[in-house]
Design a protein around this motif. Structure first.
Motif, short mmCIF file in Angstrom:
data_model
loop_
_atom_site.label_atom_id
_atom_site.label_comp_id
_atom_site.label_asym_id
_atom_site.label_seq_id
_atom_site.Cartn_x
_atom_site.Cartn_y
_atom_site.Cartn_z
N LEU A 1 12.97 7.77 8.84
CA LEU A 1 13.24 7.23 7.50
C LEU A 1 12.99 5.72 7.49
N PHE A 2 13.47 5.03 8.50
CA PHE A 2 13.27 3.58 8.59
C PHE A 2 11.79 3.22 8.63
N TRP A 3 11.03 3.86 9.52
CA TRP A 3 9.62 3.51 9.66
C TRP A 3 8.81 3.96 8.45
N GLY A 4 9.22 5.04 7.82
CA GLY A 4 8.54 5.46 6.59
C GLY A 4 8.75 4.46 5.47
N LEU A 5 9.99 3.98 5.31
CA LEU A 5 10.27 2.98 4.28
C LEU A 5 9.60 1.64 4.60
N ALA A 6 9.57 1.28 5.88
CA ALA A 6 8.90 0.03 6.26
C ALA A 6 7.41 0.10 5.96
N THR A 7 6.80 1.23 6.27
CA THR A 7 5.37 1.39 6.00
C THR A 7 5.09 1.36 4.51
N ALA A 8 5.92 2.05 3.72
CA ALA A 8 5.73 2.07 2.27
C ALA A 8 5.91 0.68 1.66
N SER A 9 6.88 -0.08 2.16
CA SER A 9 7.10 -1.42 1.60
C SER A 9 5.95 -2.36 1.95
N VAL A 10 5.39 -2.26 3.15
CA VAL A 10 4.24 -3.09 3.51
C VAL A 10 3.03 -2.72 2.65
N LEU A 11 2.83 -1.44 2.44
CA LEU A 11 1.72 -0.99 1.60
C LEU A 11 1.88 -1.48 0.16
N TYR B 1 0.41 -5.33 -4.21
CA TYR B 1 0.86 -6.37 -5.14
C TYR B 1 0.06 -7.66 -4.94
N VAL B 2 -0.08 -8.08 -3.71
CA VAL B 2 -0.83 -9.31 -3.42
C VAL B 2 -2.30 -9.13 -3.78
N GLY B 3 -2.85 -7.98 -3.48
CA GLY B 3 -4.26 -7.72 -3.81
C GLY B 3 -4.52 -7.74 -5.30
N SER B 4 -3.61 -7.15 -6.08
CA SER B 4 -3.81 -7.15 -7.53
C SER B 4 -3.65 -8.56 -8.09
N GLY B 5 -2.72 -9.33 -7.56
CA GLY B 5 -2.57 -10.73 -8.00
C GLY B 5 -3.79 -11.55 -7.68
N TYR B 6 -4.36 -11.35 -6.50
CA TYR B 6 -5.56 -12.07 -6.12
C TYR B 6 -6.72 -11.70 -7.04
N ARG B 7 -6.83 -10.43 -7.38
CA ARG B 7 -7.90 -10.00 -8.27
C ARG B 7 -7.76 -10.62 -9.65
N MET B 8 -6.52 -10.70 -10.16
CA MET B 8 -6.29 -11.33 -11.46
C MET B 8 -6.62 -12.82 -11.41
N TYR B 9 -6.22 -13.49 -10.34
CA TYR B 9 -6.51 -14.92 -10.17
C TYR B 9 -8.01 -15.17 -10.10
#
Length: 70
Positions: A22-32, A37-45
């Motif tokens: 559960l911990f590693w699944g949540l950690a992986t999902a949060s990193v993804l 989020y960062v990729g979409s912000g960069y694309r908008m910028y």
């Protein structure tokens, strides 16, 4: 009869609890999610920056007499 605990210990060491997965699944999902989020912000910028660059029109040609304007 002597009980062999080393075999039991090795088998137990390989068994993971559900909280481990559960911990590693949540950690992986949060990193993804953060990467998306960062990729979409960069694309908008980048899109906004390209719109600004498209409005700038610089012409340098025969009529340029090397005068500087400050």
């Amino acid at each position: 009869m002597i009980k062999d605990d080393t075999q039991l210990y090795k088998q137990r060491a390989q068994v993971k609890s559900r909280f481990y997965y559960l911990f590693w699944g949540l950690a992986t999902a949060s990193v993804l999610a953060g990467q998306l989020y960062v990729g979409s912000g960069y694309r908008m910028y980048a899109g906004a920056l390209m719109r600004i660059f498209d409005t700038i029109d610089v012409e340098v040609g025969e009529q340029y007499n090397k005068d500087r304007f400050y």
